[in-house]
Structures are given as structure tokens and as C-alpha cells.
Motif scaffolding. Structure first.
Motif, PDB file in Angstrom:
ATOM      1  N   GLU A   1      -5.981   2.136   3.408  1.00  0.00           N
ATOM      2  CA  GLU A   1      -6.587   1.908   2.087  1.00  0.00           C
ATOM      3  C   GLU A   1      -7.541   0.728   2.040  1.00  0.00           C
ATOM      4  O   GLU A   1      -8.216   0.512   1.037  1.00  0.00           O
ATOM      5  CB  GLU A   1      -5.484   1.710   1.033  1.00  0.00           C
ATOM      6  CG  GLU A   1      -4.598   2.929   0.828  1.00  0.00           C
ATOM      7  CD  GLU A   1      -3.535   2.701  -0.234  1.00  0.00           C
ATOM      8  OE1 GLU A   1      -3.647   1.727  -1.008  1.00  0.00           O
ATOM      9  OE2 GLU A   1      -2.583   3.504  -0.294  1.00  0.00           O
TER      10      GLU A   1
ATOM     11  N   SER B   1       0.822  -1.201   0.000  1.00  0.00           N
ATOM     12  CA  SER B   1       0.000   0.000   0.000  1.00  0.00           C
ATOM     13  C   SER B   1       0.862   1.260   0.000  1.00  0.00           C
ATOM     14  O   SER B   1       1.748   1.423   0.835  1.00  0.00           O
ATOM     15  CB  SER B   1      -0.902  -0.014   1.238  1.00  0.00           C
ATOM     16  OG  SER B   1      -1.250   1.284   1.628  1.00  0.00           O
ATOM     17  N   ASP B   2       0.589   2.172  -0.934  1.00  0.00           N
ATOM     18  CA  ASP B   2       1.334   3.430  -1.013  1.00  0.00           C
ATOM     19  C   ASP B   2       1.190   4.268   0.251  1.00  0.00           C
ATOM     20  O   ASP B   2       2.166   4.824   0.759  1.00  0.00           O
ATOM     21  CB  ASP B   2       0.851   4.263  -2.213  1.00  0.00           C
ATOM     22  CG  ASP B   2       1.626   3.945  -3.486  1.00  0.00           C
ATOM     23  OD1 ASP B   2       2.790   3.523  -3.389  1.00  0.00           O
ATOM     24  OD2 ASP B   2       1.057   4.124  -4.571  1.00  0.00           O
ATOM     25  N   ARG B   3      -0.037   4.370   0.759  1.00  0.00           N
ATOM     26  CA  ARG B   3      -0.257   5.234   1.918  1.00  0.00           C
ATOM     27  C   ARG B   3       0.461   4.706   3.155  1.00  0.00           C
ATOM     28  O   ARG B   3       1.020   5.468   3.940  1.00  0.00           O
ATOM     29  CB  ARG B   3      -1.759   5.401   2.190  1.00  0.00           C
ATOM     30  CG  ARG B   3      -2.437   6.360   1.223  1.00  0.00           C
ATOM     31  CD  ARG B   3      -3.896   6.581   1.578  1.00  0.00           C
ATOM     32  NE  ARG B   3      -4.039   7.248   2.871  1.00  0.00           N
ATOM     33  CZ  ARG B   3      -5.214   7.403   3.492  1.00  0.00           C
ATOM     34  NH1 ARG B   3      -6.326   6.927   2.928  1.00  0.00           N
ATOM     35  NH2 ARG B   3      -5.282   8.011   4.650  1.00  0.00           N
TER      36      ARG B   3
ATOM     37  N   CYS C   1      -4.678  -2.790   4.390  1.00  0.00           N
ATOM     38  CA  CYS C   1      -3.939  -1.601   4.802  1.00  0.00           C
ATOM     39  C   CYS C   1      -4.816  -0.812   5.779  1.00  0.00           C
ATOM     40  O   CYS C   1      -6.038  -0.708   5.569  1.00  0.00           O
ATOM     41  CB  CYS C   1      -3.620  -0.743   3.575  1.00  0.00           C
ATOM     42  SG  CYS C   1      -3.033   0.925   3.978  1.00  0.00           S
TER      43      CYS C   1
END
Length: 299
Positions: free
Chosen positions: A151, A105-107, A148
């Protein structure tokens, strides 16, 4: 009909690093060293000892070099290194096994190391190649492989893509984590079945947290998918400072007890494992809640 189970499972102890990093009180270095020694005496051959992260962000790990220099014993002693600075510190020791990490997950990744997933991978590629050229064992820890905290549900294809990229980079092992302890056995069986099929030549390890009480069930689901390596933490210690609500890792003693009762050998002595937990317990800010340990101490 019989269950398809391995005869032996390898336990990777993550208590000294992943377990202790979230403790609010600073634990004396001598206590950490004694804890690790006792864990090794219990039969644990692979272990995350510590991490070369910024003491500003994770003060519990400020004694990392001292910990590493205390253990040059021929077993696989892993050190977590988030970046070039951490790896340069690693080169100052005789430790030859390293763990790198990235979130699917990017966040989560941004919260953790202030980079997107793709930015992290760009930075890690030359570092992994350099480590392999120098003869290091490289483990890649894949965070938020199921859910996540920011997310929600993570797509299986995204996990497979990230893991496949790490394999292309040349890592020796993938530790695939349910970072916030939200995965269920059906999801675990599905993802690990895919990874086992697509990345059959790579060492695969499952890493579960027990936030919702499903960690042991998820271990069983991963076993059914062909996984025979598990990250666990003595006493169920752990959590993640960057994953709100995540509780401890699945307890080493609970996993070992379950596996041994099922006829699966681990090579770990449970009574000595309890002795190791006794060493660290007085320094903890929260009670140990693992089932096996509580029963052992109630006798």
C-alpha cells in the motif's frame, strides 16, 4: 549545544525468533538453545525466544515449546503468539511474557494472518484482557508503521490510532516497526515524537530493518525523539516471509557499538555477542553482513 540522549538504552534481542524465522534451512534445536544461552551471557535481558505459529507456515518455529522450556531464568523471555491457538500453547509453559502482532496496513495484515487490521484487533481485545488478568507481560508489535510493501506510505494518524487502541486494551509495550526498512530519519523522528507525546505512560520500542542502509540513522532519530528501547537482531538476521524485499533487522552488535561509542550504556558485552553469533553462523544460508561482526572476524 548538546544532543539530547539517554544515559542507558535497553536492547531487546529478536534474533532467535524474528531473525531465524526466515532462514531457509531448518536449524537444529540444540543450536538455537546454545545461541540463546550465549546471547544471555552477553548481557541481553529481554529477548524474543520463539513463536507459537503454525509449523505449516513457519516450520522453523516447530520446536517452540522445547525452546521455551529450556529457559526459565527470570529474564523477560518473549514468545510471539498470533491467535487463541498460540496463546493456549503458551499457557502450557511457564513463560509469562507474550507478544501479539498486527499490521497497520490491511493488505499486509491479510497476507500475514488472513485478517484485516480491524478483524485482528477484535480478536485480540479479549485475549489481551485475559492475558493481563493472568499476570502476563504483553507486548504489541505494530508492523508496517511507516510503509507497506503493498500500500505504500502509511499515515501517522493510522499508526497513532492503532497504538492508542492497544494501550486502551492494556498492553505493557508497543514495538513500532519499519517492517520493510524504507523509513528515513525525518519520518522516524516525526512518528516517535508523536507517539512519545500522546502515549507517554506506555513503554515504546523502535524496530528497524536495514533494507536500504538507514537503520542506524533511524536509531539515532528515534533516540532524539526520546526512545530508549530498540529491537535488534544479532548478526543482522531476519526478514519477513510476508514482506517482499525486506532484509534483516538492524544488527545488535552494530547498534551496541554505536551507542557505547556515544557514551550510552547498554550492559552488553560485544566480544561475547560475537561468540553468540559464531554459534549460529554455521547453520545460516546467507552470510552475516553486520559491520562490527565482519571487522571483529577480520582481526
Amino acid at each position: 549545544m548538546t544532543m539530547q540522549l539517554p544515559k542507558h538504552v535497553t536492547i531487546i534481542e529478536v534474533g532467535p525468533r524474528d531473525g531465524l524465522q526466515n532462514e531457509k534451512s531448518i536449524i537444529p534445536t540444540d543450536a538455537k538453545i546454545d545461541f540463546i544461552k550465549k546471547l544471555k551471557m552477553a548481557g541481553l535481558q529481554e529477548m524474543e525466544l520463539t513463536s507459537f505459529v503454525s509449523p505449516k507456515w513457519v516450520p522453523q518455529m516447530k520446536d517452540a515449546k522445547e525452546i521455551i522450556l529450556s529457559f526459565e531464568d527470570g529474564t523477560r523471555n518473549l514468545v510471539l503468539t498470533p491467535n487463541r491457538k498460540g496463546i493456549e500453547r503458551l499457557y502450557e509453559t511457564n513463560c509469562k511474557a507474550v507478544a501479539v502482532f498486527v499490521g497497520v496496513s490491511d493488505r499486509f495484515n491479510k497476507k500475514n494472518i488472513n485478517k484485516t487490521t480491524s478483524e485482528s484487533m477484535e480478536e485480540l481485545k479479549p485475549l489481551i484482557q485475559e492475558l493481563k488478568e493472568k499476570g502476563y507481560f504483553v507486548r504489541a508489535c505494530i508492523s508496517t508503521s511507516f510503509y507497506c510493501p503493498f500500500e505504500g506510505k502509511v499515515d501517522e494518524e493510522a499508526v497513532l490510532k492503532l497504538c492508542s487502541t492497544f494501550v486502551q486494551y492494556g498492553v505493557d509495550e508497543l514495538s513500532v516497526a519499519d517492517t520493510i526498512g524504507r523509513a528515513n530519519p525525518k519520518e522516524v523522528f516525526s512518528l516517535f515524537s508523536i507517539l512519545k507525546k500522546e502515549l507517554s505512560t506506555t513503554m515504546l520500542t523502535a524496530h528497524f530493518h536495514d533494507t536500504r542502509g538507514m537503520a542506524l540513522a533511524n536509531v539515532l532519530a528515534a533516540l532524539q525523539a526520546g526512545i530508549d528501547r530498540f529491537d535488534t537482531s544479532a548478526g543482522g538476521l531476519g526478514g519477513c516471509p510476508f514482506a517482499p524485499g525486506a532484509t534483516g533487522n538492524v544488527a545488535t552488535e552494530d547498534v551496541v557499538y554505536m551507542l557505547e561509542e556515544m557514551g550510552i550504556s547498554t550492559g552488553i558485552n560485544l566480544s561475547k555477542l560475537v561468540e553468540a553469533i559464531d554459534v549460529i553462523n554455521p547453520h545460516l544460508t546467507r552470510p552475516i553482513e553486520s559491520k562490527f561482526y565482519r571487522l571483529a572476524k577480520a582481526k
